[in-house]
Structures are given as C-alpha cells and as structure tokens.
Design a protein around this motif. Structure first.
Motif, short mmCIF file in Angstrom:
data_model
loop_
_atom_site.label_atom_id
_atom_site.label_comp_id
_atom_site.label_asym_id
_atom_site.label_seq_id
_atom_site.Cartn_x
_atom_site.Cartn_y
_atom_site.Cartn_z
N GLU A 191 -5.54 -4.21 -0.98
CA GLU A 191 -6.65 -5.13 -0.69
C GLU A 191 -6.77 -6.27 -1.68
O GLU A 191 -7.32 -7.32 -1.35
CB GLU A 191 -7.97 -4.38 -0.57
CG GLU A 191 -8.49 -3.79 -1.86
CD GLU A 191 -9.82 -3.09 -1.69
OE1 GLU A 191 -10.85 -3.69 -2.02
OE2 GLU A 191 -9.82 -1.94 -1.21
N GLN A 192 -6.25 -6.13 -2.89
CA GLN A 192 -6.34 -7.19 -3.89
C GLN A 192 -5.32 -8.30 -3.67
O GLN A 192 -5.40 -9.35 -4.31
CB GLN A 192 -6.15 -6.61 -5.31
CG GLN A 192 -7.23 -5.65 -5.75
CD GLN A 192 -7.04 -4.24 -5.19
OE1 GLN A 192 -5.98 -3.87 -4.70
NE2 GLN A 192 -8.09 -3.43 -5.26
N GLU A 223 0.83 -1.21 0.00
CA GLU A 223 0.00 0.00 0.00
C GLU A 223 0.87 1.26 0.00
O GLU A 223 0.55 2.24 -0.68
CB GLU A 223 -0.92 -0.02 1.22
CG GLU A 223 -1.94 1.09 1.24
CD GLU A 223 -2.92 1.06 0.09
OE1 GLU A 223 -3.08 2.12 -0.58
OE2 GLU A 223 -3.52 0.00 -0.17
#
Length: 149
Positions: free
Chosen positions: A124-125, A79
């Motif tokens: 998140e993926q 991230e």
C-alpha cells in the motif's frame, strides 16, 4: 506608484532566500534506486534512507527521498514477494517520515503481469509511475541527487 511597486517586488525577492534559510535552509532531495532482487541490497537502500533522514532531521533541515524500484527490484514493493521484514520497515518509515516515497515502475509491473499471467499487487505504500527510469531522469534534471546503493 510604479517605484513603490518595484521597491515592493525587490524587497520580496531579497527577503525570499532569507525566509528559506530561517525555515531550516535548503530542501535536500535524494533518489535511491533498487533494481536488484536482493534482500541485502533492499536492506541497504532502507538503511541509506533512514540514515539520511536522521542526519537532516537532527539538523532541522528538510529532506525528500524517493526510493525507485524497477526491474527485478520491483519485488521490493510487491505484496507477495517482499519479505515481512522489508514490508515492516517500509511501513514504519512511511509512518515516521511523510517525505519518503516508494516509487514502483509501471512498465516493470506490466511486464511481470504478462510473464506471470496474473495481477501483481504492490504494497500500500507504493506509488505507481509509468516508468521508474524516467522518474529518476526527470528528478535528476530537476536537481535531485541520485544514488544507487
């Protein structure tokens, strides 16, 4: 009765390949590796995945792609390290193709956390596995094609 059961079993075996072929044929399986912290390499991996998906989508055939990130390449799925362009492309690709997976190496994540003294947050993926190299190895053993762009 026994002959009837044998005939039914034989018919099912014979029909199975025909039903697979009629449903679009072979299921293609591709592993793409990213172990470099290099934006151009990351873009290349995403380009490869997009191109493969389009080819098989146009043919009406199914394809599964696992993009495996480990070592310095884990930044691809971090991230705080992946560029906005990479994150946007990954999000879009995942929304467009449910058979594309983004695999993050747990060993690398743990080592980065120890070195940096903080938790490493993944996008998140990303799907975390214990070891990226083991994921590649086991999928190759199961017949997946392996490409390191």
């Amino acid at each position: 009765m026994r002959n009837t059961m044998l005939r039914l079993a034989l018919a099912a075996i014979i029909a199975a390949p025909m039903s697979v072929a009629m449903a679009g044929g072979k299921v293609h399986k591709l592993l793409l590796q990213i172990n470099d912290n290099d934006e151009a390499r990351m873009q290349l991996v995403l380009n490869n995945a997009s191109n493969v998906m389009k080819v098989y989508q146009d043919k009406g055939e199914e394809v599964h792609i696992d993009i495996v990130a480990y070592g310095p390449g884990l930044n691809f799925l971090r991230e705080d390290k992946a560029s906005d362009e990479i994150k946007t492309r990954i999000k879009s690709m995942k929304q467009s193709y449910d058979t594309v997976s983004f695999i993050a190496c747990g060993n690398t994540k743990t080592n980065m956390e120890k070195k940096e003294g903080k938790e490493v947050k993944l996008i998140e993926q990303a799907k975390l596995v214990t070891a990226g190299v083991v994921h590649i190895m086991e999928h190759e053993e199961a017949g997946w094609s392996y490409v390191r762009p």
